[in-house]
Write a protein that holds these residues in place. Sequence first.
Motif, PDB file in Angstrom:
ATOM      1  N   UNK A  88      -8.439 -26.094  -3.408  1.00  0.00           N
ATOM      2  CA  UNK A  88      -8.572 -27.306  -2.605  1.00  0.00           C
ATOM      3  C   UNK A  88      -8.966 -26.921  -1.179  1.00  0.00           C
ATOM      4  N   UNK A  89      -9.477 -27.876  -0.410  1.00  0.00           N
ATOM      5  CA  UNK A  89      -9.903 -27.557   0.957  1.00  0.00           C
ATOM      6  C   UNK A  89      -8.758 -27.507   1.955  1.00  0.00           C
ATOM      7  N   UNK A  90      -7.535 -27.387   1.463  1.00  0.00           N
ATOM      8  CA  UNK A  90      -6.363 -27.350   2.338  1.00  0.00           C
ATOM      9  C   UNK A  90      -6.088 -25.925   2.806  1.00  0.00           C
ATOM     10  N   UNK A  91      -5.512 -25.794   3.984  1.00  0.00           N
ATOM     11  CA  UNK A  91      -5.214 -24.475   4.528  1.00  0.00           C
ATOM     12  C   UNK A  91      -4.037 -23.865   3.779  1.00  0.00           C
ATOM     13  N   UNK A  92      -3.936 -22.525   3.740  1.00  0.00           N
ATOM     14  CA  UNK A  92      -2.799 -21.877   3.088  1.00  0.00           C
ATOM     15  C   UNK A  92      -1.474 -22.383   3.649  1.00  0.00           C
ATOM     16  N   UNK A  93      -0.544 -22.653   2.763  1.00  0.00           N
ATOM     17  CA  UNK A  93       0.761 -23.151   3.180  1.00  0.00           C
ATOM     18  C   UNK A  93       0.956 -24.627   2.905  1.00  0.00           C
ATOM     19  N   UNK A  94      -0.160 -25.374   2.830  1.00  0.00           N
ATOM     20  CA  UNK A  94      -0.044 -26.806   2.536  1.00  0.00           C
ATOM     21  C   UNK A  94       0.536 -27.047   1.144  1.00  0.00           C
ATOM     22  N   UNK A  95       0.320 -26.072   0.241  1.00  0.00           N
ATOM     23  CA  UNK A  95       0.798 -26.235  -1.126  1.00  0.00           C
ATOM     24  C   UNK A  95       2.299 -26.475  -1.191  1.00  0.00           C
ATOM     25  N   UNK A  96       3.013 -25.993  -0.187  1.00  0.00           N
ATOM     26  CA  UNK A  96       4.459 -26.147  -0.199  1.00  0.00           C
ATOM     27  C   UNK A  96       4.951 -27.476   0.342  1.00  0.00           C
ATOM     28  N   UNK A  97       4.048 -28.291   0.872  1.00  0.00           N
ATOM     29  CA  UNK A  97       4.470 -29.562   1.459  1.00  0.00           C
ATOM     30  C   UNK A  97       4.804 -30.573   0.370  1.00  0.00           C
ATOM     31  N   UNK A  98       5.763 -31.400   0.635  1.00  0.00           N
ATOM     32  CA  UNK A  98       6.189 -32.414  -0.334  1.00  0.00           C
ATOM     33  C   UNK A  98       5.018 -33.315  -0.689  1.00  0.00           C
ATOM     34  N   UNK A  99       4.814 -33.492  -1.993  1.00  0.00           N
ATOM     35  CA  UNK A  99       3.783 -34.396  -2.469  1.00  0.00           C
ATOM     36  C   UNK A  99       2.391 -33.806  -2.536  1.00  0.00           C
ATOM     37  N   UNK A 100       2.214 -32.540  -2.079  1.00  0.00           N
ATOM     38  CA  UNK A 100       0.874 -31.946  -2.103  1.00  0.00           C
ATOM     39  C   UNK A 100       0.394 -31.764  -3.520  1.00  0.00           C
ATOM     40  N   UNK A 101      -0.929 -31.996  -3.794  1.00  0.00           N
ATOM     41  CA  UNK A 101      -1.720 -32.936  -3.021  1.00  0.00           C
ATOM     42  C   UNK A 101      -1.882 -34.234  -3.807  1.00  0.00           C
ATOM     43  N   UNK A 102      -0.766 -34.723  -4.396  1.00  0.00           N
ATOM     44  CA  UNK A 102      -0.851 -35.958  -5.174  1.00  0.00           C
ATOM     45  C   UNK A 102      -1.200 -37.165  -4.304  1.00  0.00           C
ATOM     46  N   UNK A 103      -1.026 -37.031  -3.009  1.00  0.00           N
ATOM     47  CA  UNK A 103      -1.414 -38.113  -2.107  1.00  0.00           C
ATOM     48  C   UNK A 103      -2.662 -37.696  -1.346  1.00  0.00           C
ATOM     49  N   UNK A 104      -3.509 -38.648  -0.954  1.00  0.00           N
ATOM     50  CA  UNK A 104      -4.722 -38.297  -0.214  1.00  0.00           C
ATOM     51  C   UNK A 104      -4.432 -37.462   1.027  1.00  0.00           C
ATOM     52  N   UNK A 105      -5.298 -36.512   1.281  1.00  0.00           N
ATOM     53  CA  UNK A 105      -5.156 -35.593   2.420  1.00  0.00           C
ATOM     54  C   UNK A 105      -6.365 -35.765   3.322  1.00  0.00           C
ATOM     55  N   UNK A 106      -6.338 -36.797   4.134  1.00  0.00           N
ATOM     56  CA  UNK A 106      -7.499 -37.113   4.970  1.00  0.00           C
ATOM     57  C   UNK A 106      -7.475 -36.426   6.321  1.00  0.00           C
ATOM     58  N   UNK A 107      -6.370 -35.771   6.649  1.00  0.00           N
ATOM     59  CA  UNK A 107      -6.304 -34.976   7.865  1.00  0.00           C
ATOM     60  C   UNK A 107      -5.321 -33.838   7.638  1.00  0.00           C
ATOM     61  N   UNK A 108      -5.472 -32.776   8.389  1.00  0.00           N
ATOM     62  CA  UNK A 108      -4.637 -31.599   8.201  1.00  0.00           C
ATOM     63  C   UNK A 108      -3.621 -31.497   9.332  1.00  0.00           C
ATOM     64  N   UNK A 109      -2.349 -31.486   8.964  1.00  0.00           N
ATOM     65  CA  UNK A 109      -1.298 -31.410   9.976  1.00  0.00           C
ATOM     66  C   UNK A 109      -1.245 -30.044  10.648  1.00  0.00           C
ATOM     67  N   UNK A 110      -1.856 -29.024  10.009  1.00  0.00           N
ATOM     68  CA  UNK A 110      -1.816 -27.671  10.551  1.00  0.00           C
ATOM     69  C   UNK A 110      -2.986 -27.385  11.492  1.00  0.00           C
ATOM     70  N   UNK A 111      -4.201 -27.775  11.069  1.00  0.00           N
ATOM     71  CA  UNK A 111      -5.394 -27.426  11.852  1.00  0.00           C
ATOM     72  C   UNK A 111      -6.132 -28.644  12.390  1.00  0.00           C
ATOM     73  N   UNK A 112      -5.774 -29.834  11.936  1.00  0.00           N
ATOM     74  CA  UNK A 112      -6.491 -31.038  12.338  1.00  0.00           C
ATOM     75  C   UNK A 112      -7.647 -31.374  11.424  1.00  0.00           C
ATOM     76  N   UNK A 113      -8.215 -30.365  10.747  1.00  0.00           N
ATOM     77  CA  UNK A 113      -9.327 -30.578   9.829  1.00  0.00           C
ATOM     78  C   UNK A 113      -9.141 -29.740   8.579  1.00  0.00           C
ATOM     79  N   UNK A 114      -9.355 -30.355   7.411  1.00  0.00           N
ATOM     80  CA  UNK A 114      -9.405 -29.543   6.198  1.00  0.00           C
ATOM     81  C   UNK A 114     -10.797 -28.900   6.101  1.00  0.00           C
ATOM     82  N   UNK A 115     -10.992 -28.061   5.103  1.00  0.00           N
ATOM     83  CA  UNK A 115     -12.242 -27.298   5.010  1.00  0.00           C
ATOM     84  C   UNK A 115     -13.458 -28.211   4.870  1.00  0.00           C
ATOM     85  N   UNK A 116     -13.343 -29.272   4.078  1.00  0.00           N
ATOM     86  CA  UNK A 116     -14.470 -30.182   3.916  1.00  0.00           C
ATOM     87  C   UNK A 116     -14.851 -30.834   5.239  1.00  0.00           C
ATOM     88  N   UNK A 117     -13.856 -31.184   6.009  1.00  0.00           N
ATOM     89  CA  UNK A 117     -14.137 -31.774   7.323  1.00  0.00           C
ATOM     90  C   UNK A 117     -14.805 -30.766   8.251  1.00  0.00           C
TER      91      UNK A 117
END
Length: 462
Positions: free
Chosen positions: A209-238
Amino acid sequence: MNPLTEQADFEALRSRLHRAIPGGAHTYSRGDDQFPSIAPPLFVRGKGAYSWDSTGRRYLDYGMALRAVTLGYADDRVNAAAVAEMEKGVNLTRATMTELAAAETLIDLIPSVDMVKFAKNGSNVTTAAIKIARAYTGKRYVCIPRQQPFFSFDDWFIGTTPLTRGIPAEQSSATLIFDYNDIGSLRALLDAHPGEIAAVMLEPATTLTPCVPGCEGQAGWPERPCTSCSKTGQNFLQQVQALCRSSGALFILDEMITGFRWHLAGAQTFFGVQPDLTTFGKGMANGFSVAAVGGRREVMEVGSIDHPGTERTFLLSTTHGAEMTGLGAFIETARIYREEDVTGHLWSYGKQLRAGMTELAARHGLTQYFQIDGPAISLNYVTRDSSGAVSLPLRTLFAQELLKQGVMMPWIAVSQAHGQTELQLTMEAFDKAMEVYARALDAGVEKFLQGPAIRPVFRPRN
């Protein structure tokens, strides 16, 4: 039927297939080298989550027509819609009302799509997207990620694989490779070819997924939409989108697999990006042959004919692209998706499947040797030998043992027709397969494997 008689019948059919069809199938992913030797060479029919072979034996199917079927085989509602279009004539001399309705349906579903062209195969529309990008930008090079195995059967892509026989080098020399989730590798290509990149094409996500390493451990990842990244501000696609915008390259998402699975409006909506062009296929018509390239109006209009004096682009011209049966099936599939939260079911079932398989693997002491990879919507199983190395023979053995229990799982593709009965059947078969898997780790896989191991599609020699 006696197993020996059954296998003899299978071999006779296999021989007929290879005598009549190069490769024994019309997609290499359906070839004999992708399945255990005990797998039936032919299916006769499918219904719901099941397929039947030439002997009448039923299999719970996780291949789902190479992920093209998302509601279930022979869905009565979709079939009825296709038959209704057949009665109208199938394919007429001018554009049809069905063609217009299908185009407007996709435009209504996908925020980034203002115009659309239909075709019958995914390769047709991905190649069309490349042509659009080159026509619109006037530039030559196209960038794709090495981690994503297939974009088209056309030379611009296949020439980048080990299968280069019959392909002039110049056909693929303008296709450049970067690494998914490594924005620096893409930036390096743009820097090496300043002002020469027409487009960046990639799948939004696979098991990666276009999420940064470590996001996998967040609650609900990634069953809910991930339109912004709490770690970097942008996921890889962005990040890719921003880089394309600043460099003048078109941002193209290939949603052949993610479309109509991750989110009703595409994985692009799930991850909060708006590509210039998108390609769809597979699940959009529940197995009927429909593919599409769509995008923003300014870009798509390179193929228009209603702007006098502008230079023409021969974009995509296919006799059967507007066949009404498939487009009617797409319209009905989209209606069902809207009304029944199909994507929600696919996520939920995948989550239960992953939990059950992970628990049973642990129960057999195989956590280090059998793993489920990827998010719930895009699962993959990874088989490892006693040294921890990924093993195709063990993958073959696992698929072989599931087949003996009536489950076909060359990969994991889920449909709306997979329910609790199917989940229970899968867990029972999986439990028995793990017993054999554990024994094979100790005694050697060759003692349990019937026939050769599966092999990569992209290999230079048979």
